[in-house]
Structures are given as C-alpha cells and as structure tokens.
Motif scaffolding. Structure first.
Motif, PDB file in Angstrom:
ATOM      1  N   GLU A 272       0.736  -1.297  -0.159  1.00 57.45           N
ATOM      2  CA  GLU A 272      -0.011  -0.086   0.087  1.00 57.45           C
ATOM      3  C   GLU A 272       0.970   1.197   0.103  1.00 57.45           C
ATOM      4  O   GLU A 272       0.660   2.216  -0.681  1.00 57.45           O
ATOM      5  CB  GLU A 272      -0.844  -0.116   1.236  1.00 57.45           C
ATOM      6  N   SER A 403      -7.555  -6.213   0.360  1.00 58.15           N
ATOM      7  CA  SER A 403      -6.626  -4.951  -0.188  1.00 58.15           C
ATOM      8  C   SER A 403      -7.214  -4.759  -1.313  1.00 58.15           C
ATOM      9  O   SER A 403      -7.378  -3.673  -1.844  1.00 58.15           O
ATOM     10  CB  SER A 403      -5.134  -5.129  -0.239  1.00 58.15           C
ATOM     11  N   GLU A 404      -7.379  -5.653  -2.349  1.00 60.79           N
ATOM     12  CA  GLU A 404      -8.027  -5.489  -3.565  1.00 60.79           C
ATOM     13  C   GLU A 404      -9.378  -5.081  -3.559  1.00 60.79           C
ATOM     14  O   GLU A 404      -9.625  -3.957  -4.336  1.00 60.79           O
ATOM     15  CB  GLU A 404      -8.162  -6.937  -4.452  1.00 60.79           C
ATOM     16  N   GLY A 407      -9.001  -1.366  -2.577  1.00 57.47           N
ATOM     17  CA  GLY A 407      -8.762  -0.480  -3.660  1.00 57.47           C
ATOM     18  C   GLY A 407      -9.894  -0.236  -4.473  1.00 57.47           C
ATOM     19  O   GLY A 407      -9.911   0.885  -5.227  1.00 57.47           O
TER      20      GLY A 407
END
Length: 530
Positions: A272, A403-404, A407
């Motif tokens: 990140e 995290s994807e 995002g």
C-alpha cells in the motif's frame, strides 16, 4: 570465504581513507574522492561477481545446495538430545520434526511472542549477498545513480540488508556519514538538487518522510536558505518553496528533477505504501527493493530492478527453505512440504524456514506464487500473509483479497487516494453492540476529508463481490456490514512508531493489516475524524 573477502575490501580502501583530510574544502582533493569512489566500486564489482558465481553454482545444483543447507543447520543445532544429529536425510528430517506455526492466537493468550527462525551467521551471509547483488543490479540498470553524490538516504535505516565494509561517502552517498537524525538526513538531501537515487528503509518510512516534508516544508526551506547547517542556499530554498506549493503529486521530481529510482526494502504490508508513493509524491519514478525480508531475515533476492513488480529468487542456501502448498495449510502436521526444485509454476506456497539454533521448522505465514525459474531455482512474487486474514464467521478473507476490494472501493470515492489502512474484527473492540460481528476498517486518505454513508457502503459491496462466502454470510445476516472510519493525518505514522518501539519488533518492521490487540485498535479509534 566471507572473512577474507571483507578483509580484502578493507585493505583496498584503507590507504585512501587515510589520505582523506576530514572536513577538507580543498578542491585539489576532488581527484582523491573520485579515485576512492572508483576503487570502492571496483572492489564491490569484484565481490558481486564472486557472489554471482556462487549463486549460479548453487541454483544449477539445487538438490546439492539444499542438502548442504540442511547439513549446516543440523550440524549447528543446539537443541539437546536432537534426534537428527549425524543424519542429513530430508525424509527423516521431515518425519522427525513437525511444522511449527506462528499463531497470533497463541501470542495473545500467552502474552509472549513466538519468535521466528533467527541465526546471525546465515543472516549475515544472506544479507551481504543481497546487498552486493542488489547494488550490482542497480548499477547495471541505472548507472548514473551510482555516480558520486547522486544518492541520498532520508531515513536512519537503510534499504540495504548488510552495512557495507567501507565509508558511505566512498560510494557517493550524499547523506552525512553515520547520521541518525531523520531531519538532518532529509535536510542534506534537500540541499542536493542533482540526486538520481533516493533511499529509505521501507516504503512506509519514506511515505512518512514526505508527509513530514509537507508539514514542515517552510521550516526546512528556511534552514536551507540560512545555511543551518552548511552554506546558505537561498536559491535552492526558493526552489523548495515553489515545489511544495504545487502539492504532493510529483513532488519528488520537482525537488530533484534528475531523480530516477527509489530504493526501499520490501517486507510484509509495504504494498500500500509503494502504491501511495507512486500515485502521489513519487509519481513517474521506478521502485527497487534489493531483497524481500520476512521475520527479520532475507528470504528472497531481487536481480531485476527493471521489473515493475517485485520478483524474487528464493536462494537454495541457508536458511533451509521448504514450500507448503497453501491448500494444505489447514492440515498442519499432515501437510507435505516440497523442496525448492519441486516448486510448480503458478502454484502458491507458504514459506517454511528451519531454525539453526533451536532446529524448528517454522511456517512463516508468507505466501508466494511461483512465476518462473532461474536455473533450477523458483522465482516468486509475494502474495499475502496468512496471519493477516479476517474471519469473524469462518469466511477467511485474505490480506490480498481485502486489499484489492478496498482499492476498488476507494477508486469509487471521488478524489480519494488511499495512504494506509488496517482492519479490526469487531470482537476486539466490543463494537457489535448486539448486532452481528463485522469488520472495523480504519483508513487514511488524501483528497477526501469526510466519508459519506454511500461511500462507506461501497466497501461492503466490493467485499461481497470479492468473496462469495462473505456475500452469503451477509445475505443471511450472520455478518454485519463493514464499518469504515477515516483517521486524521499522521495516525498511521504514530501507529508505526508505537509498533517499532516494541523490543521484539524486527527490521524491517512488518506493517500489520489486521490488528489483534485492543490497545492498538483503540490507538487508532481515538484518531478517527469521520
């Protein structure tokens, strides 16, 4: 072989170091500095070539190399009554020594940290190898970066795993030798407009440097203008003020127009920070990490600075590395590990390292995907850490999946750029309040000061798209919607400082994405602004 190499390098440079006059301003000695730089890089090139030959030999004979690594671990084992003394058979080794898992649950229950494998001896050699090969690869890809005065480090920690056996100025570092004050390092870098390379311990540390630069920009510019320290540079100070007035996007290239590459050491939780740097302050610059460090040790070598995403070679020497297929991870002792030569392309594995001192086969929790081969050695990219998965009802959403999804959600928030995030399961904060268990998500953003309810809901929708199991639990009401909190500027910098202050904190510090301790979660909760 390691000790003679270090002695040779020191002997090559000692006469030149003695000839240097400390603090000398005589221009006639410039030739001596250039000569010292040339000799230093000559010695480094020789040492790197020697390490490259060793690597070629070991990767072409993987079975023999891993057998030697296992033999070294077993011969040095300090555990009493070791059942494997005198035996180096891999099958016996696997059968006699069960896998040991670093469990966060055990850590919380006992209050003690189960330490991963450590060995100063093999770490020292692996660190030196990573540094020498990384510097050689960097010089080949960006030759201008290694010219005198073209590189500066802006954090007290270095991205190079091993300290070099010669003074930093011999290799052209613009940073003051031995400087430990972050402000002094940054100030010295700001005084040098011709930098081509920027170094920091980790990407997260570099992000904190740029955040601090924006906050204290006027004070730093004034120090440059008045010459505190050094000679006054009023023109350079004016350039700094003009660059800062234009905002964070592309700031690094405005400060240093010739900058080419940013060097940081890769480790867990740094993805990140690299993305945030690339989208804002370091836009348009290449990133390079000489190695991947996990649990305080080097486990992967980066020989390809030109690759946009970090690819790492898993070396066959000590420590002894095994690969555990991730789909067998839940079977614990019944799981069968593989040697490096048995790795298959596109498969994902958890790394298992053998401890030299206690002789334990430790599951690190770091998951890699095999993307190619170097001779017989697997080339991998790091995917996620198993210990950073979220699970309030057995849904097990991995670090990479979350995290994807985050995002994608942030991409739907107009003007927002994600700087950092962590998650907390609601039971840690006792925040369910009679409702279904859920995730508490803390984010730090640029470009957005408040989060609307519509924006907060987008994360939950993205999580449902990413995980059918999570979607099913949400549909049945077994899991509540994720709650998103915006924290103030500098909250994560303070969190990293608190984590680094722990005596058991490794270097590089691994940035957690799931907080398991209530006091850390409350630390961020007190800094929520929206």
């Amino acid at each position: 072989m390691l000790v003679p190499l270090l002695l040779l390098l020191l002997l090559l440079l000692l006469p030149l170091a003695l000839l240097r006059q400390p603090r000398s301003q005589d221009a006639s000695l410039c030739w001596l500095a250039r000569l010292q730089h040339r000799v230093a890089w000559g010695a480094l090139g020789w040492a790197a070539a020697w390490q490259q030959r060793r690597l070629e030999q070991s990767t072409r004979h993987m079975g023999q190399s891993q057998q030697q690594a296992l033999r070294w671990c077993l011969q040095g084992a300090q555990r009493p009554h070791c059942p494997l003394r005198g035996s180096t058979d891999t099958s016996t080794f696997r059968n006699q020594l069960p896998l040991t898992k670093i469990s966060q649950a055990q850590e919380e229950e006992s209050g003690e940290q189960l330490t991963p494998p450590t060995s100063n001896q093999y770490h020292g050699e692996a660190f030196l190898q990573a540094t020498l090969l990384g510097l050689a690869a960097l010089k080949k890809a960006y030759p201008e970066v290694v010219s005198p005065g073209s590189t500066a480090r802006v954090t007290p920690t270095s991205p190079w795993p091993s300290p070099l056996p010669w003074p930093g100025h011999a290799l052209g570092q613009a940073s003051p030798p031995g400087a430990r004050d972050p402000g002094a390092l940054l100030l010295e870098a700001l005084r040098c407009p011709g930098l081509r390379g920027l170094e920091a311990g980790t990407a997260a540390e570099l992000m904190d440097v740029f955040s601090g630069l924006e906050a204290d920009g006027e004070e730093l510019a004034e120090a440059v203008a008045t010459g505190n320290p050094g000679a006054p540079l009023p023109r350079r100070a004016a350039e700094l003020r003009e660059a800062l007035e234009q905002g964070p996007r592309g700031l690094a290239l405005r400060l240093w127009p010739k900058l080419q590459v940013v060097v940081t050491l890769d480790s867990g939780g740094q993805t990140e920070a690299v993305a945030a740097l690339g989208a804002l302050w370091c836009q348009g610059l290449a990133f390079f990490s000489p190695a991947y460090a996990a649990s305080g040790g080097v486990v992967g070598l980066n020989l390809w600075p030109e690759q946009p995403r970090g690819l790492y070679l898993l070396p066959p020497g000590a420590p002894f590395i095994e690969l555990l297929p991730v789909n067998e991870g839940a079977q614990e002792e019944a799981a069968s590990t593989l040697l490096l030569a048995e790795a298959q392309k596109d498969m994902e594995y958890e790394l298992v390292l053998t401890d030299h001192t206690r002789l334990t086969r430790c599951q690190l929790g770091d998951v890699v995907q095999v993307v190619g081969a170097y001779n017989q050695c697997p080339v991998v990219r790091f995917v996620c850490r198993l210990g950073q998965a979220l699970s309030v009802r057995g849904e097990d959403i991995g670090e990479d999946v979350f995290s994807e999804a985050l995002g994608r959600a942030v991409g739907q928030w107009p003007g927002a750029k994600l700087l950092d995030h962590v998650c907390v399961e609601s039971s840690i904060l006792d925040s369910s309040e009679g409702s279904a268990p859920h995730y508490e998500v803390f984010v730090e953003l640029r470009g957005l000061r408040n989060l609307s309810e519509e924006n907060r809901d987008k994360l939950d929708h993205c999580l449902q798209e990413a995980s059918p199991h999570y979607k099913s639990l949400r549909f049945r009401g077994s899991v509540g919607p994720a709650r998103v909190h915006l924290v103030g500027h500098g909250a994560f910098r303070a969190l990293r400082a608190a984590l680094a202050a722990s005596p058991s904190s490794p270097f590089p510090p691994e940035m957690p994405r799931v907080l398991r301790h209530r006091h850390l979660a409350q630390f961020l909760q007190r800094r929520v602004v929206s």
